[in-house]
Design a protein around this motif. Structure first.
Motif, PDB file in Angstrom:
ATOM      1  N   TYR A  29     -16.443 -22.554 141.611  1.00  0.00           N
ATOM      2  CA  TYR A  29     -17.287 -23.455 140.834  1.00  0.00           C
ATOM      3  C   TYR A  29     -16.516 -23.998 139.633  1.00  0.00           C
ATOM      4  O   TYR A  29     -16.840 -23.720 138.481  1.00  0.00           O
ATOM      5  CB  TYR A  29     -18.571 -22.741 140.396  1.00  0.00           C
ATOM      6  N   VAL A  73     -16.654 -21.083 133.226  1.00  0.00           N
ATOM      7  CA  VAL A  73     -16.869 -19.662 133.508  1.00  0.00           C
ATOM      8  C   VAL A  73     -15.894 -18.833 132.683  1.00  0.00           C
ATOM      9  O   VAL A  73     -14.680 -19.041 132.744  1.00  0.00           O
ATOM     10  CB  VAL A  73     -16.673 -19.364 135.009  1.00  0.00           C
ATOM     11  N   TYR A 121     -16.541 -16.915 140.709  1.00  0.00           N
ATOM     12  CA  TYR A 121     -17.203 -18.111 140.176  1.00  0.00           C
ATOM     13  C   TYR A 121     -16.197 -19.085 139.565  1.00  0.00           C
ATOM     14  O   TYR A 121     -16.380 -20.301 139.630  1.00  0.00           O
ATOM     15  CB  TYR A 121     -18.275 -17.713 139.174  1.00  0.00           C
ATOM     16  N   ILE A 175     -26.053 -18.518 142.141  1.00  0.00           N
ATOM     17  CA  ILE A 175     -25.593 -19.533 141.189  1.00  0.00           C
ATOM     18  C   ILE A 175     -26.203 -20.890 141.501  1.00  0.00           C
ATOM     19  O   ILE A 175     -26.504 -21.680 140.592  1.00  0.00           O
ATOM     20  CB  ILE A 175     -24.043 -19.607 141.165  1.00  0.00           C
ATOM     21  N   ILE A 225     -21.548 -18.348 132.200  1.00  0.00           N
ATOM     22  CA  ILE A 225     -21.411 -19.611 132.916  1.00  0.00           C
ATOM     23  C   ILE A 225     -22.170 -20.686 132.151  1.00  0.00           C
ATOM     24  O   ILE A 225     -23.358 -20.527 131.851  1.00  0.00           O
ATOM     25  CB  ILE A 225     -21.950 -19.486 134.355  1.00  0.00           C
ATOM     26  N   TRP A 272     -29.706 -21.026 140.192  1.00  0.00           N
ATOM     27  CA  TRP A 272     -29.654 -21.280 138.747  1.00  0.00           C
ATOM     28  C   TRP A 272     -29.273 -22.733 138.480  1.00  0.00           C
ATOM     29  O   TRP A 272     -29.853 -23.384 137.605  1.00  0.00           O
ATOM     30  CB  TRP A 272     -28.647 -20.337 138.094  1.00  0.00           C
ATOM     31  N   GLN A 273     -28.308 -23.272 139.238  1.00  0.00           N
ATOM     32  CA  GLN A 273     -27.881 -24.660 139.066  1.00  0.00           C
ATOM     33  C   GLN A 273     -29.047 -25.609 139.339  1.00  0.00           C
ATOM     34  O   GLN A 273     -29.239 -26.598 138.626  1.00  0.00           O
ATOM     35  CB  GLN A 273     -26.721 -24.973 140.004  1.00  0.00           C
TER      36      GLN A 273
END
Length: 366
Positions: free
Chosen positions: A217, A222, A213, A348, A248, A351-352
């Motif tokens: 990202y 992170v 991550y 992810i 995160i 979630w984003q």
């Protein structure tokens, strides 16, 4: 397919290489590109390939040296004179004195670990013959280096600094080999126990997810951050530390991931014929989330991310608990690595999307 290869089916060896590459980013450099293209039947063979390449690169840079205490009889004075030792050894009869001094030597603990591990891999029947030749080529550079009994070696005593930082990945690979060596000797067999390729696989699994991550990202923050206890009176003495595996942060929202590498990802009660999540894991992630969400806004989510086992029922659940989302998901390490990446990206990005959707809703209400 041999019995051992069947037992390895819980995680592809090539995936183990990719996980190591993320955990130790030096493996992603061009020097190790040929390892990625190879196929490996055994974990030892993979670790031997990484170690042979890594040690060869370290030799080009120069093997590390340390000042080590040394005592010997000398005709010329050097360092501190040991009179009692000189009389005891009758060095004066030879017109010599026993001197104690610091010698800038290659015989450091780090080099001893590299040599000892290389010798073990050369003797291993699970390492390919041409890999053993690569390891034998580097041994002459360690002629002045002693070997160790790794059973009594204190790995926690190793300290890294600017001078030996390049050894960190190599020593960790040696540690993996050492754990495999103990497992092999204790069981009296080279077979790998189910879903337990290397003893410290949970730490590698956790580190892999964290570094994945971080790399893919960069717009997110992170880290493996600490979580403070949300105590009413401010007194938190004697309370245990809470440290997340992966945390995160993005747009004021936080996702706490707890990476779990177990032989069984679900707990079963045969008396009631029921299957449930591990209660301690759920209590742990819930505690992390509620203590991090100090304001109680529900902006903190938690996820238990299990490595997939051969169980018929595996975690794939989402819950809303006291205003916070708590999830339990599964990552299949036996699938192609592209599928592993897709799964991590999907988790992810979902979630984003939820974060972005909440942020846009909040802005529209202002």
């Amino acid at each position: 397919m041999t019995d051992e290869k069947r037992k390895l089916s819980s995680i592809q060896i090539k995936n183990l290489y990719y996980m190591l590459a993320y955990a130790f980013q030096v493996l992603q450099k061009g020097d190790y590109a040929d390892i990625e293209a190879e196929e490996f039947d055994f974990v030892e063979d993979l670790l031997a390939a990484i170690l042979a390449k890594g040690i060869a690169n370290q030799i080009k840079k120069g093997l590390g040296r340390e000042y080590l205490p040394k005592s010997e009889s000398l005709s010329t004075l050097r360092g501190k004179i040991e009179l009692s030792a000189s009389f005891r050894q009758q060095s004066l009869l030879k017109k010599q004195l026993v001197c104690e001094y610091d010698d800038f030597s290659m015989n450091s603990y780090l080099n001893q670990v590299l040599k000892t591990t290389s010798l073990f891999l050369i003797r291993s029947p699970l390492v390919h013959s041409y890999r053993k030749k690569d390891l034998k080529k580097i041994l002459p550079f360690f002629n002045d280096v002693d070997t160790l009994d790794l059973r009594h070696f204190r790995w926690s005593n190793i300290k890294y600094n600017r001078n030996n930082a390049t050894y960190k990945m190599l020593i960790n690979i040696c540690y993996f080999v050492f754990k495999r060596m103990l497992q092999t000797e204790e069981s009296g067999s080279h077979k790998i126990s189910h879903f337990n390729i290397i003893q410290n696989m949970p730490q590698l699994y956790e580190r892999f997810i964290l570094e994945y991550y971080r790399k893919h990202y960069p717009e997110f923050n992170v880290s493996a951050g600490y979580i403070n206890w949300n105590v009413d009176d401010g007194f938190s003495s004697f309370l245990p530390q809470m440290k997340s595996d992966i945390m995160i942060e993005h747009c004021g929202k936080i996702l706490i991931i707890d990476a779990k590498y177990y032989e069984k990802s679900m707990q079963r009660n045969p008396l009631f014929d029921s299957t449930k999540l591990h209660s301690n894991n759920l209590y742990q992630i819930f505690t992390y989330v509620k203590n991090k969400d100090v304001s109680g806004l529900g902006n903190v989510s938690g996820m238990l991310l299990y490595a997939k086992t051969d169980e018929e029922i595996f975690p794939d659940f989402d819950y809303m608990m006291s205003g916070n989302r708590i999830s339990a998901k599964t990552l299949d390490l036996n699938s192609d690595f592209a599928e592993i990446c897709f799964k991590l990206d999907t988790l992810i990005e979902k979630w984003q999307f939820e974060v972005s959707n909440v942020v846009e809703t909040d802005l529209s209400q202002k």
